[in-house]
Design a protein around this motif. Structure first.
Motif, PDB file in Angstrom:
ATOM      1  N   ASP A  65       0.811  -1.212   0.000  1.00 60.53           N
ATOM      2  CA  ASP A  65       0.000   0.000   0.000  1.00 60.53           C
ATOM      3  C   ASP A  65       0.848   1.266   0.000  1.00 60.53           C
ATOM      4  OD1 ASP A  65       0.811  -0.828   2.554  1.00 60.53           O
ATOM      5  OD2 ASP A  65      -0.769   0.316   3.530  1.00 60.53           O
ATOM      6  N   LEU A  66       2.163   1.127   0.148  1.00 63.41           N
ATOM      7  CA  LEU A  66       3.040   2.295   0.118  1.00 63.41           C
ATOM      8  C   LEU A  66       3.922   2.302  -1.128  1.00 63.41           C
ATOM      9  CD1 LEU A  66       4.135   2.542   3.865  1.00 63.41           C
ATOM     10  CD2 LEU A  66       2.300   3.774   2.692  1.00 63.41           C
ATOM     11  N   LYS A  67       4.614   1.206  -1.378  1.00 63.73           N
ATOM     12  CA  LYS A  67       5.444   1.101  -2.577  1.00 63.73           C
ATOM     13  C   LYS A  67       5.370  -0.339  -3.059  1.00 63.73           C
ATOM     14  CE  LYS A  67       9.133   3.573  -2.784  1.00 63.73           C
ATOM     15  NZ  LYS A  67      10.497   4.085  -2.526  1.00 63.73           N
ATOM     16  N   PRO A  68       4.430  -0.641  -3.944  1.00 61.86           N
ATOM     17  CA  PRO A  68       4.177  -2.028  -4.344  1.00 61.86           C
ATOM     18  C   PRO A  68       5.283  -2.618  -5.204  1.00 61.86           C
ATOM     19  CG  PRO A  68       2.856  -0.553  -5.659  1.00 61.86           C
ATOM     20  CD  PRO A  68       3.523   0.307  -4.610  1.00 61.86           C
ATOM     21  N   VAL A  69       5.170  -3.925  -5.420  1.00 64.75           N
ATOM     22  CA  VAL A  69       6.214  -4.637  -6.139  1.00 64.75           C
ATOM     23  C   VAL A  69       6.392  -4.108  -7.567  1.00 64.75           C
ATOM     24  CG1 VAL A  69       6.057  -6.745  -4.779  1.00 64.75           C
ATOM     25  CG2 VAL A  69       4.533  -6.443  -6.756  1.00 64.75           C
ATOM     26  N   GLY A  70       5.287  -3.658  -8.187  1.00 65.29           N
ATOM     27  CA  GLY A  70       5.403  -3.131  -9.540  1.00 65.29           C
ATOM     28  C   GLY A  70       6.309  -1.923  -9.614  1.00 65.29           C
ATOM     29  N   TRP A 100      -0.935 -14.656  -4.936  1.00 62.38           N
ATOM     30  CA  TRP A 100       0.196 -14.647  -5.869  1.00 62.38           C
ATOM     31  C   TRP A 100      -0.079 -13.683  -7.014  1.00 62.38           C
ATOM     32  CZ3 TRP A 100       4.662 -16.233  -4.384  1.00 62.38           C
ATOM     33  CH2 TRP A 100       4.804 -17.294  -3.497  1.00 62.38           C
ATOM     34  N   ASP A 101      -1.334 -13.625  -7.467  1.00 61.73           N
ATOM     35  CA  ASP A 101      -1.682 -12.714  -8.557  1.00 61.73           C
ATOM     36  C   ASP A 101      -1.365 -11.272  -8.197  1.00 61.73           C
ATOM     37  OD1 ASP A 101      -2.556 -14.819 -10.088  1.00 61.73           O
ATOM     38  OD2 ASP A 101      -4.687 -14.494  -9.699  1.00 61.73           O
ATOM     39  N   GLU A 102      -1.534 -10.932  -6.915  1.00 62.67           N
ATOM     40  CA  GLU A 102      -1.314  -9.550  -6.502  1.00 62.67           C
ATOM     41  C   GLU A 102       0.149  -9.145  -6.487  1.00 62.67           C
ATOM     42  OE1 GLU A 102      -4.567  -7.198  -4.154  1.00 62.67           O
ATOM     43  OE2 GLU A 102      -3.201  -8.293  -2.876  1.00 62.67           O
ATOM     44  N   VAL A 103       1.049 -10.109  -6.451  1.00 60.88           N
ATOM     45  CA  VAL A 103       2.475  -9.784  -6.464  1.00 60.88           C
ATOM     46  C   VAL A 103       3.090 -10.184  -7.805  1.00 60.88           C
ATOM     47  CG1 VAL A 103       2.797  -9.868  -3.974  1.00 60.88           C
ATOM     48  CG2 VAL A 103       2.999 -11.980  -5.305  1.00 60.88           C
ATOM     49  N   THR A 104       2.245 -10.324  -8.830  1.00 58.19           N
ATOM     50  CA  THR A 104       2.685 -10.728 -10.160  1.00 58.19           C
ATOM     51  C   THR A 104       2.429  -9.600 -11.156  1.00 58.19           C
ATOM     52  OG1 THR A 104       2.228 -13.060  -9.686  1.00 58.19           O
ATOM     53  CG2 THR A 104       2.397 -12.424 -11.995  1.00 58.19           C
ATOM     54  N   VAL A 105       3.429  -9.272 -11.938  1.00 54.44           N
ATOM     55  CA  VAL A 105       3.315  -8.246 -12.979  1.00 54.44           C
ATOM     56  C   VAL A 105       3.800  -8.849 -14.295  1.00 54.44           C
ATOM     57  CG1 VAL A 105       4.105  -5.995 -13.801  1.00 54.44           C
ATOM     58  CG2 VAL A 105       3.625  -6.340 -11.365  1.00 54.44           C
ATOM     59  N   ASP A 106       2.941  -8.827 -15.315  1.00 51.02           N
ATOM     60  CA  ASP A 106       3.288  -9.379 -16.631  1.00 51.02           C
ATOM     61  C   ASP A 106       3.834 -10.795 -16.533  1.00 51.02           C
ATOM     62  OD1 ASP A 106       2.496  -7.064 -17.917  1.00 51.02           O
ATOM     63  OD2 ASP A 106       4.486  -6.169 -17.843  1.00 51.02           O
ATOM     64  N   GLY A 107       3.208 -11.593 -15.682  1.00 54.80           N
ATOM     65  CA  GLY A 107       3.614 -12.981 -15.529  1.00 54.80           C
ATOM     66  C   GLY A 107       4.811 -13.198 -14.629  1.00 54.80           C
ATOM     67  N   GLY A 399      -5.477  -7.092  -7.974  1.00 56.55           N
ATOM     68  CA  GLY A 399      -4.564  -7.859  -8.812  1.00 56.55           C
ATOM     69  C   GLY A 399      -3.771  -7.027  -9.801  1.00 56.55           C
ATOM     70  N   PHE A 400      -4.118  -5.740  -9.960  1.00 48.58           N
ATOM     71  CA  PHE A 400      -3.415  -4.878 -10.916  1.00 48.58           C
ATOM     72  C   PHE A 400      -2.217  -4.221 -10.245  1.00 48.58           C
ATOM     73  CE2 PHE A 400      -2.923  -0.509 -12.679  1.00 48.58           C
ATOM     74  CZ  PHE A 400      -2.410  -0.877 -13.915  1.00 48.58           C
ATOM     75  N   ARG A 401      -1.094  -4.222 -10.956  1.00 50.91           N
ATOM     76  CA  ARG A 401       0.103  -3.549 -10.472  1.00 50.91           C
ATOM     77  C   ARG A 401       0.646  -2.665 -11.584  1.00 50.91           C
ATOM     78  NH1 ARG A 401      -1.921  -3.960  -6.908  1.00 50.91           N
ATOM     79  NH2 ARG A 401      -1.704  -5.232  -5.050  1.00 50.91           N
ATOM     80  N   PHE A 402       0.635  -1.389 -11.342  1.00 48.22           N
ATOM     81  CA  PHE A 402       1.082  -0.431 -12.351  1.00 48.22           C
ATOM     82  C   PHE A 402       2.603  -0.449 -12.476  1.00 48.22           C
ATOM     83  CE2 PHE A 402       2.041   4.148 -13.435  1.00 48.22           C
ATOM     84  CZ  PHE A 402       1.701   4.028 -14.770  1.00 48.22           C
ATOM     85  N   ASP A 403       3.094  -0.584 -13.689  1.00 47.88           N
ATOM     86  CA  ASP A 403       4.528  -0.544 -13.969  1.00 47.88           C
ATOM     87  C   ASP A 403       4.896   0.892 -14.309  1.00 47.88           C
ATOM     88  OD1 ASP A 403       7.125  -0.835 -14.755  1.00 47.88           O
ATOM     89  OD2 ASP A 403       6.710  -2.147 -16.471  1.00 47.88           O
ATOM     90  N   THR A 404       5.659   1.523 -13.442  1.00 49.76           N
ATOM     91  CA  THR A 404       6.012   2.936 -13.634  1.00 49.76           C
ATOM     92  C   THR A 404       7.151   3.144 -14.627  1.00 49.76           C
ATOM     93  OG1 THR A 404       7.542   2.864 -11.748  1.00 49.76           O
ATOM     94  CG2 THR A 404       5.261   3.532 -11.296  1.00 49.76           C
ATOM     95  N   THR A 405       7.741   2.058 -15.128  1.00 46.48           N
ATOM     96  CA  THR A 405       8.918   2.186 -15.996  1.00 46.48           C
ATOM     97  C   THR A 405       8.697   3.132 -17.177  1.00 46.48           C
ATOM     98  OG1 THR A 405       9.569  -0.073 -15.397  1.00 46.48           O
ATOM     99  CG2 THR A 405      10.658   0.913 -17.294  1.00 46.48           C
ATOM    100  N   PRO A 406       7.558   3.033 -17.927  1.00 49.53           N
ATOM    101  CA  PRO A 406       7.382   3.927 -19.092  1.00 49.53           C
ATOM    102  C   PRO A 406       7.262   5.404 -18.713  1.00 49.53           C
ATOM    103  CG  PRO A 406       5.922   2.029 -19.223  1.00 49.53           C
ATOM    104  CD  PRO A 406       6.465   2.049 -17.834  1.00 49.53           C
ATOM    105  N   VAL A 407       6.938   5.685 -17.455  1.00 50.58           N
ATOM    106  CA  VAL A 407       6.785   7.077 -17.014  1.00 50.58           C
ATOM    107  C   VAL A 407       7.613   7.314 -15.753  1.00 50.58           C
ATOM    108  CG1 VAL A 407       4.537   7.600 -18.064  1.00 50.58           C
ATOM    109  CG2 VAL A 407       4.629   6.348 -15.895  1.00 50.58           C
ATOM    110  N   ALA A 408       8.797   6.704 -15.723  1.00 54.35           N
ATOM    111  CA  ALA A 408       9.636   6.775 -14.516  1.00 54.35           C
ATOM    112  C   ALA A 408      10.005   8.209 -14.155  1.00 54.35           C
ATOM    113  CB  ALA A 408      10.896   5.938 -14.711  1.00 54.35           C
ATOM    114  N   GLU A 409      10.391   8.996 -15.160  1.00 56.63           N
ATOM    115  CA  GLU A 409      10.786  10.383 -14.889  1.00 56.63           C
ATOM    116  C   GLU A 409       9.588  11.194 -14.415  1.00 56.63           C
ATOM    117  OE1 GLU A 409      12.753  14.275 -17.187  1.00 56.63           O
ATOM    118  OE2 GLU A 409      12.735  12.296 -18.154  1.00 56.63           O
ATOM    119  N   GLU A 410       8.468  11.015 -15.084  1.00 58.39           N
ATOM    120  CA  GLU A 410       7.250  11.738 -14.685  1.00 58.39           C
ATOM    121  C   GLU A 410       6.834  11.347 -13.265  1.00 58.39           C
ATOM    122  OE1 GLU A 410       7.426  11.798 -19.064  1.00 58.39           O
ATOM    123  OE2 GLU A 410       7.651  10.211 -17.562  1.00 58.39           O
ATOM    124  N   TYR A 411       6.925  10.045 -12.961  1.00 59.48           N
ATOM    125  CA  TYR A 411       6.537   9.575 -11.637  1.00 59.48           C
ATOM    126  C   TYR A 411       7.388  10.213 -10.543  1.00 59.48           C
ATOM    127  CZ  TYR A 411       5.913   6.519  -7.602  1.00 59.48           C
ATOM    128  OH  TYR A 411       5.686   6.036  -6.344  1.00 59.48           O
TER     129      TYR A 411
END
Length: 470
Positions: A65-70, A100-107, A399-411
């Protein structure tokens, strides 16, 4: 096997770890464990520094809830566990697929979940108060926002007369005001506090900029009112969690909201200020619970580890039996704790009144093995242990985990602006109408629209994939 987690060391920690390591050796597990604890006020900064400088350790605690695995994976801080977990089928089978689904991103499985309570990740938007003072003043439990605020002011005055010190209302700093959101016509909706509260997701799956919503404006205006009434601590934006916990342990809070650490504060008050009685309430109780996680805590393997399997060796051992679980969680029976039945315990104290040892009961324990302190009332015990009875509305984000990589600088830039500009507005230190237009202009310049669009893109894909696989 070095385990990095937030919190402080204990007086008999080394002795307990020696006992853990002897048990590990006897069980044929070729690791020795040591704890690396970082105080809460330095956790985020120091843990980030350790990861960025390549400091070696084998297990990292993750607060979803603070800094997720994604987010951590997007920052190249943790590794996927798929191949390693094949060696530990019992560890994988220990948790349901939903966790497990909640800690899984893109498989990619990015952490081992922790099933600490049945109510984990399901908010009731509760508020907490000094029931003994409420009864003394002859006041009912508040049923509206205005009543909550008026009651908080009366309790603040009563606590000042009682202790000669000011008390304030407290909400976990970077979490949304769920107690308040229950009163809005639009509720339920999800505000993603794992990403600086930038995003709101509605039940129909639509994604919006939270700060541009009418509901955020209402939040800010209501907290501005409370701030001007003196209900918000003037130093709130620089306070650490330990300070608020200490205040709560002596009953010095006008009102506590959401995850105000109900059980811990109740236990602490019973010891430090036994005349205080904790009460709770919720606005619009007929709306039940709102769920957006199956588990809030997990443990991941950092990229800095040269022995990534060591962390899984420990977790596999830890979750394999109640005996192992008790030893790591509560220490040595008769020396650091006294067991009461199979699911209660009493921690032993040093001369300073602090626990001689007790690993954090929210961080890694399993609900099937977990013990609850004997001083915790049955009501709270059953909240932790019993199946949920209230109606639960689940958010589509589960179950959704947002991947910040494409917007890392913006994030990064938006997160900095959130702390600098939004938190003062959110807690009413500045007037919304005066401060927000300039704040929004800077958020837009930092890439807010791009960030929202990327979030919507990933979330829409998540919903589409989920539909295909259902």
């Amino acid at each position: 096997m070095r385990y990095l987690s937030p919190g402080n060391h204990f007086a008999l920690e080394n002795e307990v770890m020696d006992a853990v390591n002897k048990k590990l050796k006897a069980d044929g597990v070729p690791i020795e464990i040591s704890l690396i604890r970082i105080p809460w006020d330095a956790w985020d900064q120091k843990s980030n520094l350790m990861l960025s400088t390549g400091e070696e350790f084998e297990l990292l605690h993750v607060m979803q809830d603070l800094k997720p695995v994604g987010v951590l994976y997007g920052k190249h801080a943790i590794i996927p566990l798929n191949d390693l977990l094949k060696k530990y089928p019992k560890l994988y089978e220990h948790f349901p697929k939903s966790m497990w689904d909640e800690v899984t991103v893109d498989g990619k499985i990015l952490a081992v979940p922790a099933h600490t309570t049945n109510k984990d990740g399901k908010s009731d938007g509760a508020f907490y108060f000094r029931k003994d003072l409420l009864d003394k003043l002859g006041l009912p439990v508040p049923k509206t926002v205005d009543e909550v605020i008026d009651t908080a002011k009366k309790l603040q005055d009563a606590i000042f007369k009682e202790q000669g010190k000011m008390s304030y209302v407290y909400n976990p700093m970077t979490r949304p005001f769920s107690w308040l959101h229950r009163t809005y016509a639009k509720y339920p909706f999800f505000v993603d506090n794992t990403n600086s509260e930038l995003i709101e997701v509605d039940q129909d799956g639509s994604v919006h900029s939270w700060f541009e919503s009418d509901e955020f404006k209402k939040d800010a205006q209501i907290y501005r009112r409370m701030n001007q009434m003196g209900l918000i601590n003037p130093d709130l934006l620089t306070l650490d969690k330990d300070y608020i916990s200490r205040e709560a342990s002596y009953g010095r809070f006008a009102m506590g909201f959401e995850s105000f650490d109900y059980s811990s504060n109740l236990v602490a008050m019973s010891k430090n200020y036994p005349q205080a009685v904790l009460g709770d309430g919720v606005l619009n109780p007929e709306k039940g619970l709102f769920g957006y996680f199956y588990n809030l805590n997990a443990n991941a393997i950092p990229v800095t580890s040269k022995h990534p399997e060591a962390g899984l060796m420990f977790l596999n051992w830890f979750y394999s039996s109640k005996e192992n679980h008790d030893l790591f969680m509560y220490g040595i029976e008769g020396k650091t704790y006294t067991a009461s039945g199979s699911d209660r315990f009493t921690p032993m104290k040093g001369q300073d009144g602090k626990d001689l040892y007790q690993f954090d009961n929210w961080m890694i324990p399993d609900i099937n093995y977990r013990r609850i302190e004997t001083t915790v009332p049955d009501k709270v015990f059953h909240i932790f242990k019993d199946p949920i009875k209230e109606p639960v509305t689940m958010s589509p984000v589960v179950g959704f985990r947002f991947d910040t990589t494409p917007v890392a600088e913006e994030y990064t830039n938006l997160s900095n602006l959130y702390k600098q500009l939004i938190l003062p507005i959110k807690y009413g230190f500045v007037d919304y109408d005066k401060a927000f237009p300039d704040a929004l202009k800077k958020l837009k310049a930092a890439g807010l629209d791009k960030y929202v669009a990327e979030y919507q893109k990933q979330f829409s894909q998540f919903l589409e994939d989920k539909k295909k696989n259902s």
